[in-house]
Scaffold this motif. Structure first.
Motif, PDB file in Angstrom:
ATOM      1  N   LEU A 143       0.848  -1.187   0.000  1.00  0.00           N
ATOM      2  CA  LEU A 143       0.000   0.000   0.000  1.00  0.00           C
ATOM      3  C   LEU A 143       0.885   1.238   0.000  1.00  0.00           C
ATOM      4  CD1 LEU A 143      -2.745  -0.937   2.637  1.00  0.00           C
ATOM      5  CD2 LEU A 143      -2.931  -1.027   0.150  1.00  0.00           C
ATOM      6  N   PRO A 144       0.472   2.302  -0.692  1.00  0.00           N
ATOM      7  CA  PRO A 144       1.253   3.542  -0.669  1.00  0.00           C
ATOM      8  C   PRO A 144       1.336   4.120   0.739  1.00  0.00           C
ATOM      9  CG  PRO A 144      -0.380   3.564  -2.443  1.00  0.00           C
ATOM     10  CD  PRO A 144      -0.704   2.384  -1.586  1.00  0.00           C
ATOM     11  N   GLN A 145       2.368   4.910   0.995  1.00  0.00           N
ATOM     12  CA  GLN A 145       2.587   5.473   2.324  1.00  0.00           C
ATOM     13  C   GLN A 145       1.408   6.342   2.768  1.00  0.00           C
ATOM     14  OE1 GLN A 145       5.279   4.754   4.235  1.00  0.00           O
ATOM     15  NE2 GLN A 145       4.329   5.907   5.917  1.00  0.00           N
ATOM     16  N   GLY A 146       0.900   7.149   1.887  1.00  0.00           N
ATOM     17  CA  GLY A 146      -0.203   8.036   2.242  1.00  0.00           C
ATOM     18  C   GLY A 146      -1.549   7.542   1.738  1.00  0.00           C
ATOM     19  N   PHE A 147      -1.740   6.218   1.713  1.00  0.00           N
ATOM     20  CA  PHE A 147      -2.944   5.651   1.120  1.00  0.00           C
ATOM     21  C   PHE A 147      -4.217   6.115   1.836  1.00  0.00           C
ATOM     22  CE2 PHE A 147      -5.893   1.940   0.596  1.00  0.00           C
ATOM     23  CZ  PHE A 147      -6.126   2.111  -0.759  1.00  0.00           C
ATOM     24  N   LEU A 148      -4.177   6.237   3.137  1.00  0.00           N
ATOM     25  CA  LEU A 148      -5.355   6.666   3.901  1.00  0.00           C
ATOM     26  C   LEU A 148      -5.166   8.067   4.474  1.00  0.00           C
ATOM     27  CD1 LEU A 148      -6.200   3.361   5.843  1.00  0.00           C
ATOM     28  CD2 LEU A 148      -7.115   4.154   3.651  1.00  0.00           C
ATOM     29  N   GLY A 149      -4.270   8.833   3.861  1.00  0.00           N
ATOM     30  CA  GLY A 149      -3.994  10.172   4.384  1.00  0.00           C
ATOM     31  C   GLY A 149      -5.183  11.122   4.309  1.00  0.00           C
ATOM     32  N   ASP A 150      -6.091  10.901   3.373  1.00  0.00           N
ATOM     33  CA  ASP A 150      -7.275  11.768   3.243  1.00  0.00           C
ATOM     34  C   ASP A 150      -8.559  11.062   3.642  1.00  0.00           C
ATOM     35  OD1 ASP A 150      -5.670  13.805   2.186  1.00  0.00           O
ATOM     36  OD2 ASP A 150      -5.832  12.970   0.150  1.00  0.00           O
ATOM     37  N   ALA A 151      -8.459   9.821   4.145  1.00  0.00           N
ATOM     38  CA  ALA A 151      -9.660   9.015   4.413  1.00  0.00           C
ATOM     39  C   ALA A 151     -10.239   9.334   5.794  1.00  0.00           C
ATOM     40  CB  ALA A 151      -9.322   7.531   4.300  1.00  0.00           C
ATOM     41  N   THR A 152     -10.613  10.578   5.969  1.00  0.00           N
ATOM     42  CA  THR A 152     -11.136  10.997   7.277  1.00  0.00           C
ATOM     43  C   THR A 152     -12.546  10.478   7.547  1.00  0.00           C
ATOM     44  OG1 THR A 152     -11.866  13.061   6.241  1.00  0.00           O
ATOM     45  CG2 THR A 152      -9.701  13.070   7.328  1.00  0.00           C
TER      46      THR A 152
ATOM     47  N   LEU B 208      -0.209   4.425   8.727  1.00  0.00           N
ATOM     48  CA  LEU B 208      -1.342   4.211   7.821  1.00  0.00           C
ATOM     49  C   LEU B 208      -2.655   4.728   8.400  1.00  0.00           C
ATOM     50  CD1 LEU B 208      -2.419   2.909   5.175  1.00  0.00           C
ATOM     51  CD2 LEU B 208      -2.690   0.774   6.468  1.00  0.00           C
ATOM     52  N   PHE B 209      -2.850   4.601   9.702  1.00  0.00           N
ATOM     53  CA  PHE B 209      -4.157   4.891  10.310  1.00  0.00           C
ATOM     54  C   PHE B 209      -4.175   6.205  11.088  1.00  0.00           C
ATOM     55  CE2 PHE B 209      -3.623   0.200  10.267  1.00  0.00           C
ATOM     56  CZ  PHE B 209      -4.614  -0.119   9.348  1.00  0.00           C
ATOM     57  N   ASN B 210      -3.258   7.109  10.801  1.00  0.00           N
ATOM     58  CA  ASN B 210      -3.210   8.332  11.608  1.00  0.00           C
ATOM     59  C   ASN B 210      -4.329   9.326  11.288  1.00  0.00           C
ATOM     60  OD1 ASN B 210      -2.135   8.907   9.082  1.00  0.00           O
ATOM     61  ND2 ASN B 210      -0.723  10.474   9.855  1.00  0.00           N
ATOM     62  N   LYS B 211      -5.065   9.118  10.183  1.00  0.00           N
ATOM     63  CA  LYS B 211      -6.172  10.023   9.841  1.00  0.00           C
ATOM     64  C   LYS B 211      -7.542   9.341   9.900  1.00  0.00           C
ATOM     65  CE  LYS B 211      -3.520  13.528   8.765  1.00  0.00           C
ATOM     66  NZ  LYS B 211      -3.537  14.803   9.528  1.00  0.00           N
ATOM     67  N   THR B 212      -7.577   8.087  10.255  1.00  0.00           N
ATOM     68  CA  THR B 212      -8.836   7.322  10.200  1.00  0.00           C
ATOM     69  C   THR B 212      -9.505   7.316  11.584  1.00  0.00           C
ATOM     70  OG1 THR B 212      -7.611   5.280  10.626  1.00  0.00           O
ATOM     71  CG2 THR B 212      -8.005   5.869   8.321  1.00  0.00           C
ATOM     72  N   SER B 213      -9.926   8.468  12.031  1.00  0.00           N
ATOM     73  CA  SER B 213     -10.517   8.577  13.368  1.00  0.00           C
ATOM     74  C   SER B 213     -11.923   7.973  13.451  1.00  0.00           C
ATOM     75  CB  SER B 213     -10.581  10.044  13.793  1.00  0.00           C
ATOM     76  OG  SER B 213     -11.339  10.808  12.856  1.00  0.00           O
TER      77      SER B 213
ATOM     78  N   LEU C 171      -4.262   3.666  15.726  1.00  0.00           N
ATOM     79  CA  LEU C 171      -5.627   3.152  15.601  1.00  0.00           C
ATOM     80  C   LEU C 171      -6.502   3.611  16.769  1.00  0.00           C
ATOM     81  CD1 LEU C 171      -5.532  -0.578  14.374  1.00  0.00           C
ATOM     82  CD2 LEU C 171      -6.773   1.342  13.335  1.00  0.00           C
ATOM     83  N   VAL C 172      -7.703   4.095  16.429  1.00  0.00           N
ATOM     84  CA  VAL C 172      -8.704   4.341  17.463  1.00  0.00           C
ATOM     85  C   VAL C 172      -9.275   2.991  17.894  1.00  0.00           C
ATOM     86  CG1 VAL C 172      -9.275   6.624  16.568  1.00  0.00           C
ATOM     87  CG2 VAL C 172     -10.500   4.620  15.716  1.00  0.00           C
ATOM     88  N   CYS C 173     -10.061   2.985  18.937  1.00  0.00           N
ATOM     89  CA  CYS C 173     -10.670   1.730  19.389  1.00  0.00           C
ATOM     90  C   CYS C 173     -11.746   1.296  18.392  1.00  0.00           C
ATOM     91  CB  CYS C 173     -11.294   1.915  20.777  1.00  0.00           C
ATOM     92  SG  CYS C 173     -10.062   2.050  22.080  1.00  0.00           S
TER      93      CYS C 173
END
Length: 323
Positions: free
Chosen positions: A80-89, A108-113, A133-135
């Motif tokens: 997976l690309p490094q910023g694959f989920l960078g905009d997946a808010t 990978l999961f720093n924007k997936t709140s 990762l959030v819970c």
């Protein structure tokens, strides 16, 4: 009547909302090349299901903020690309199972709140980066000790309840229970087998060191004795200390014993001249005579008797020359 129609309409809408995300078909997604996939990921569609379709390399593609459900299962992904989920808010569900993923990007999961469901089983992963990762509500991984160990603390410490499962050929299991039962460290016997050779090696080293020290001590003692012998060979006078019957050390406080130097033999140089022989085979020779110390004896050659070592009178000794 209007009430019945309203109820039927509500049920129909509810069924549409609760329906799973349908997979993309060739008629509505004819272009699934690298460029086509990247465009779809950034589209305004709230649900994208690529399951079972070869999506090719993702390059620098990323998921848009409008996507809520993304299914990339069984698509042959290797990375997976490094910023694959960078905009997946807005992403709530992500399915990546059934691929060839060996690792996931660290952040990978720093924007997936808003992420609630994550499926990662049937991959080649050794760990999951759970730091951001959030819970979740549900997390599924493979029943591999490395993977389960990486999520064990996360699953136990989440404030809200989380369903952590691991997948194996026989079914799904609770991940924390699997870790506790199947992923403990080596047994005590294995540790003992590893320690015994080390202890034996240390014992052998200690024995060799002890023997080496003992050998050196013996060599040093021999050198000292050889040095004393060489002193004699260099011509130092040789004496024999001989105490008389009454001249022991225990009587030292009562008086001093009288000694006389008694000639023993000529040095080697003198004897060589007398006997016509050469000196000893090796070593320098001295030129001092050799004596022996012996307690002095008193003889009376016609005079009064002298006192013996015990302070008692001795009988006079007379020497009568041969006629």
């Amino acid at each position: 009547m209007w009430g019945r129609l309203a109820a039927l309409l509500f049920l129909h809408v509810g069924s549409l909302v609760s329906a799973s995300c349908p997979p993309l078909r060739p008629d509505n997604a004819t272009d699934l090349s690298d460029t086509g996939t990247a465009k779809l990921l950034q589209s305004h569609q709230r649900c994208l299901n690529f399951s079972g379709r070869a999506v090719g390399a993702l390059g620098n593609a990323s998921v848009g903020d409008r996507v809520k459900e993304l299914d990339l299962s069984d698509t042959g992904l290797g990375s997976l690309p490094q910023g694959f989920l960078g905009d997946a808010t807005g992403l709530e569900s992500l399915s990546l199972q059934g691929n060839n993923l060996k690792e996931l990007p660290e952040r990978l999961f720093n924007k997936t709140s808003k992420l609630k469901f994550l499926k990662l089983e049937k991959n080649l992963l050794r760990s999951v980066p759970v730091g951001d990762l959030v819970c979740l509500e549900k997390l599924t991984v493979d029943c591999s000790c490395d993977v389960v160990r990486s999520i064990d603390r996360y699953c136990k410490n989440c404030p809200s309840p989380i369903e952590c499962q691991c997948h194996s050929r026989t079914g799904l299991f609770n991940a924390t229970d699997f870790h506790a039962e199947s992923c403990h460290g080596p047994s005590t016997g294995i540790y003992a087998l590893a320690v015994i050779p080390v202890v034996a090696l240390l014992a052998v080293i200690g024995l060799v060191y002890f023997l080496f020290q003992k050998k050196n001590s013996g060599t040093l003692a021999q050198n000292k004795r050889g040095s004393n012998s060489s002193d004699v060979a260099r011509g130092q006078p040789r004496y024999i200390s001989h105490a008389g019957p009454q001249g022991d050390a225990g009587r030292a406080g009562e008086g001093h014993a009288d000694y006389a130097n008694v000639f023993m033999e000529q040095p080697w140089d003198a004897r060589a001249g007398q006997r016509g022989k050469s000196g000893p085979p090796s070593g320098p020779q001295g030129d001092q005579p050799i004596y022996a110390n012996t307690q002095e004896l008193y003889y009376n050659y016609g005079g009064a008797a002298t006192a013996g070592p015990q302070g008692q009178d001795e009988e006079d000794l007379y020497i009568i020359p041969d006629k």
